[in-house]
Design a protein around this motif. Sequence first.
Motif, PDB file in Angstrom:
ATOM      1  N   GLU A 140      66.874 -60.108 118.468  1.00 44.85           N
ATOM      2  CA  GLU A 140      66.811 -60.810 117.181  1.00 44.85           C
ATOM      3  C   GLU A 140      66.118 -59.905 116.167  1.00 44.85           C
ATOM      4  OE1 GLU A 140      65.112 -65.033 115.311  1.00 44.85           O
ATOM      5  OE2 GLU A 140      65.049 -64.659 117.483  1.00 44.85           O
ATOM      6  N   LYS A 141      66.731 -59.722 115.005  1.00 45.03           N
ATOM      7  CA  LYS A 141      66.113 -58.910 113.958  1.00 45.03           C
ATOM      8  C   LYS A 141      64.930 -59.645 113.332  1.00 45.03           C
ATOM      9  CE  LYS A 141      70.186 -56.240 112.566  1.00 45.03           C
ATOM     10  NZ  LYS A 141      71.099 -55.897 111.446  1.00 45.03           N
ATOM     11  N   VAL A 142      63.988 -58.876 112.830  1.00 43.23           N
ATOM     12  CA  VAL A 142      62.827 -59.466 112.176  1.00 43.23           C
ATOM     13  C   VAL A 142      63.271 -60.251 110.933  1.00 43.23           C
ATOM     14  CG1 VAL A 142      60.605 -58.999 111.053  1.00 43.23           C
ATOM     15  CG2 VAL A 142      61.307 -57.643 113.037  1.00 43.23           C
ATOM     16  N   VAL A 143      64.149 -59.655 110.151  1.00 42.64           N
ATOM     17  CA  VAL A 143      64.777 -60.339 109.025  1.00 42.64           C
ATOM     18  C   VAL A 143      66.269 -60.055 109.102  1.00 42.64           C
ATOM     19  CG1 VAL A 143      64.879 -60.665 106.528  1.00 42.64           C
ATOM     20  CG2 VAL A 143      62.701 -60.055 107.607  1.00 42.64           C
ATOM     21  N   GLY A 144      67.043 -61.028 109.569  1.00 42.78           N
ATOM     22  CA  GLY A 144      68.476 -60.836 109.751  1.00 42.78           C
ATOM     23  C   GLY A 144      69.289 -61.701 108.821  1.00 42.78           C
ATOM     24  N   ARG A 145      70.593 -61.694 109.033  1.00 43.65           N
ATOM     25  CA  ARG A 145      71.503 -62.464 108.187  1.00 43.65           C
ATOM     26  C   ARG A 145      71.238 -63.963 108.270  1.00 43.65           C
ATOM     27  NH1 ARG A 145      77.357 -59.472 109.381  1.00 43.65           N
ATOM     28  NH2 ARG A 145      76.790 -57.445 108.473  1.00 43.65           N
ATOM     29  N   HIS A 148      62.921 -63.843 111.840  1.00 43.15           N
ATOM     30  CA  HIS A 148      62.774 -63.965 113.299  1.00 43.15           C
ATOM     31  C   HIS A 148      62.065 -65.261 113.646  1.00 43.15           C
ATOM     32  CE1 HIS A 148      61.855 -62.963 117.441  1.00 43.15           C
ATOM     33  NE2 HIS A 148      62.330 -61.738 117.324  1.00 43.15           N
ATOM     34  N   ASP A 149      62.630 -66.017 114.556  1.00 47.72           N
ATOM     35  CA  ASP A 149      62.031 -67.268 115.015  1.00 47.72           C
ATOM     36  C   ASP A 149      60.752 -66.960 115.790  1.00 47.72           C
ATOM     37  OD1 ASP A 149      61.517 -69.518 116.934  1.00 47.72           O
ATOM     38  OD2 ASP A 149      63.202 -70.394 115.848  1.00 47.72           O
ATOM     39  N   LEU A 150      59.630 -67.489 115.330  1.00 46.27           N
ATOM     40  CA  LEU A 150      58.355 -67.177 115.964  1.00 46.27           C
ATOM     41  C   LEU A 150      58.279 -67.720 117.383  1.00 46.27           C
ATOM     42  CD1 LEU A 150      55.645 -65.790 115.529  1.00 46.27           C
ATOM     43  CD2 LEU A 150      54.745 -67.967 114.656  1.00 46.27           C
ATOM     44  N   SER A 151      58.906 -68.867 117.637  1.00 41.01           N
ATOM     45  CA  SER A 151      58.883 -69.435 118.986  1.00 41.01           C
ATOM     46  C   SER A 151      59.634 -68.542 119.961  1.00 41.01           C
ATOM     47  CB  SER A 151      59.474 -70.850 118.995  1.00 41.01           C
ATOM     48  OG  SER A 151      60.844 -70.836 118.636  1.00 41.01           O
ATOM     49  N   ASN A 152      60.710 -67.886 119.497  1.00 43.46           N
ATOM     50  CA  ASN A 152      61.438 -66.952 120.360  1.00 43.46           C
ATOM     51  C   ASN A 152      60.583 -65.736 120.694  1.00 43.46           C
ATOM     52  OD1 ASN A 152      63.689 -68.591 120.336  1.00 43.46           O
ATOM     53  ND2 ASN A 152      64.763 -67.429 118.758  1.00 43.46           N
ATOM     54  N   PHE A 153      59.850 -65.226 119.677  1.00 43.44           N
ATOM     55  CA  PHE A 153      58.949 -64.094 119.919  1.00 43.44           C
ATOM     56  C   PHE A 153      57.896 -64.490 120.956  1.00 43.44           C
ATOM     57  CE2 PHE A 153      55.379 -61.308 119.241  1.00 43.44           C
ATOM     58  CZ  PHE A 153      55.947 -60.085 118.920  1.00 43.44           C
ATOM     59  N   ASN A 154      57.290 -65.653 120.762  1.00 44.36           N
ATOM     60  CA  ASN A 154      56.258 -66.113 121.688  1.00 44.36           C
ATOM     61  C   ASN A 154      56.798 -66.280 123.101  1.00 44.36           C
ATOM     62  OD1 ASN A 154      54.077 -66.244 119.896  1.00 44.36           O
ATOM     63  ND2 ASN A 154      54.610 -68.296 119.195  1.00 44.36           N
ATOM     64  N   LYS A 155      58.018 -66.798 123.237  1.00 48.78           N
ATOM     65  CA  LYS A 155      58.591 -67.027 124.558  1.00 48.78           C
ATOM     66  C   LYS A 155      58.787 -65.715 125.312  1.00 48.78           C
ATOM     67  CE  LYS A 155      62.414 -69.228 127.026  1.00 48.78           C
ATOM     68  NZ  LYS A 155      63.666 -70.022 126.903  1.00 48.78           N
ATOM     69  N   GLN A 207      65.087 -50.491 120.176  1.00 50.75           N
ATOM     70  CA  GLN A 207      66.157 -50.487 119.177  1.00 50.75           C
ATOM     71  C   GLN A 207      65.982 -51.628 118.174  1.00 50.75           C
ATOM     72  OE1 GLN A 207      69.512 -50.349 122.148  1.00 50.75           O
ATOM     73  NE2 GLN A 207      70.066 -48.548 120.970  1.00 50.75           N
ATOM     74  N   ILE A 208      66.745 -51.562 117.102  1.00 50.00           N
ATOM     75  CA  ILE A 208      66.732 -52.631 116.111  1.00 50.00           C
ATOM     76  C   ILE A 208      67.099 -53.943 116.800  1.00 50.00           C
ATOM     77  CG2 ILE A 208      67.898 -53.532 114.050  1.00 50.00           C
ATOM     78  CD1 ILE A 208      68.248 -50.592 113.172  1.00 50.00           C
ATOM     79  N   GLY A 209      66.310 -54.964 116.557  1.00 48.85           N
ATOM     80  CA  GLY A 209      66.536 -56.253 117.198  1.00 48.85           C
ATOM     81  C   GLY A 209      65.723 -56.454 118.463  1.00 48.85           C
TER      82      GLY A 209
END
Length: 256
Positions: A94-99, A103-110, A156-158
Amino acid sequence: MKVNESIAVVTGGASGLGEATVTNIVESGGKAAIFDLSEELGAAVVERLGSENVLFVKTDVTSEEEVTAALNETIEKFGSFNTVVNCAGIGPAEKVVGREGVHDLSNFNKIIQVNLVGTFNVIRLAAQRMISNTPNHEDERGVIINTASVAAFDGQIGQSAYSASKGGVVGMTLPIAREFARHGIRVMTIAPGLIETPLFNSLPDKARDALGKMVPFPPRLGFPSEYAMLAKSIIENPLLNGETIRLDGAIRMQPK
């Protein structure tokens, strides 16, 4: 430590890198406990390798209660354990800022919770028990092998969340190895490159071939069995400690 004397706890051991490691250890004369969420895949590995040599315990590696119960069940069946191989992990991109937005913070935390915190959770609870093992002739009581990724170095990116989680695994390898040295417990990390896991198997042959050709040599995707071969070498070589080994065919990932 001889691998035929190994009683291993393998997280994520029902598929991919973990399954290959369980297979290698058991076929070499050792025993293994699989900590995984997939009951179906875990049962299949037990049936294939034999319940006298393999234990499956449905386990969420981020849960103190579940890991504690699974370790206790392992000791109840095998008497003790002296090897831990942490393969459980996830890696959605997932990109930090994508289309589709930020980035969903809950996904990062998971991702951090499973890949980094889950690995640490198993290490701390397993080591607490391994310290009581009877040392072998090298004064060794056990070995812990963690799984990072080349993304820890060439993200890589994402892959910001995934790279952060795997970079954390690399970063804690040496300090934990130094701490556990007085107990005779070694700590190592493997950083795989492009390995032919079920994720890659879902891609068209053309895409898989293209990914394989990115590897300098051999120009192909790696096999889970090659990860297992390295894990076995780490178990058997007492001088391997406190280091991360890239298992990647000399690949250096491009930005995307």
